[in-house]
Design an enzyme around this catalytic site. Sequence first.
Site, PDB file in Angstrom:
ATOM      1  CB  SER A  60       2.868  -6.329  -0.377  1.00 31.13           C
ATOM      2  OG  SER A  60       2.834  -6.056   1.012  1.00 31.13           O
ATOM      3  CE1 TYR A 117      -0.457  -2.276  -2.024  1.00 28.93           C
ATOM      4  CE2 TYR A 117       0.421  -3.453  -0.281  1.00 28.93           C
ATOM      5  CZ  TYR A 117       0.720  -2.525  -1.236  1.00 28.93           C
ATOM      6  OH  TYR A 117       1.931  -2.542  -1.867  1.00 28.93           O
ATOM      7  CE  LYS A 160       1.339  -4.627  -4.328  1.00 29.66           C
ATOM      8  NZ  LYS A 160       2.087  -4.054  -5.557  1.00 29.66           N
TER       9      LYS A 160
END
Length: 321
Positions: free
Chosen positions: A123, A147, A151
């Site tokens: 991402s 998040y 990633k």
Amino acid sequence: MTKILILGGGGMIGQKLAQRIIDTDIHPGADLTLFDRTFPEVGVPAKTLTGTITDTVTAQSLAATRPDVIYALAAVVSGQAEAEFALGWDVNMMAMWHLLNALKAEHDAASGAYTPRVVFTSSIAVFGGPFPDKIGDDFLSAPQTSYGAQKAACELMVTDFSRKGFIDGLSLRLPTICVRPGAPNAAASGFFSGIIREPLNGQEAILPVPDTVRHWHASPRAAARFLTHAATLDTALLEGRRALNLPGFSCTVAEQIEALRRVAGQKAVDLIKPVPDPAIISIVDGWPRDFAPDRAASLGFEAEQNFDQIIRVYLEDDLAS
């Protein structure tokens, strides 16, 4: 026959990817398996397996089937990963660790003859500010959300397991995928799709951020193309740098809304209601806004050139269904 496993195959991108594999000759005669916790009632016609990716036994059993290509899409989305810290790390990072170790065990058992292609959906959340006007391929990965950190950790694992020869992997830093069909999810970025999808379906949409917010987008159709292109790419061309910033289109929310007005008229725009949400504003403020993805473009990755095209993709692929 190419054995293909899609982890997260019940999700929107997993279903788009599976349909593309079925409809094209990218993986001729593919033996396709989709793995997820749940699947749509009417989904892609392919073999499905249900389970939890965080289970180490499950990771071992999936690796034991020795897929040639593994698309690793399963994840807890950004908003949920921020709100449920332990769950985010368990699903988004530890599950990848268990999978890669299971694949290493199969590689070792086959005396190195088994080295699957692993395509991991990373991402743009791996980046944190302060940002340049456009993020180039040499910009530092310094995430400012859980998040993004999860990633980024997976990117490093994919690179290291590939360096050791256990897998042949690469990480795709996807733009925000828009317009996502179906019901809203817990992603902090969900409103980017919602302010287009809901008005096109005659429903009110909530806009939680100022319309000056700028972001990087690509369609679900482009996402499926990214993934299949990555599966057949000569990874020697990456020269050891196995994470790629992918193409997309940068625009403000106001420009999204103008595109909606051009495509669907003022009545659709009138269904967008500004309702500021400080939590979402805080998360989005830490996200990148524009890119110069020269490496990916030189390797043949392509996306839409304007937001009108992104809306048209939704109208053609998803609105009728």
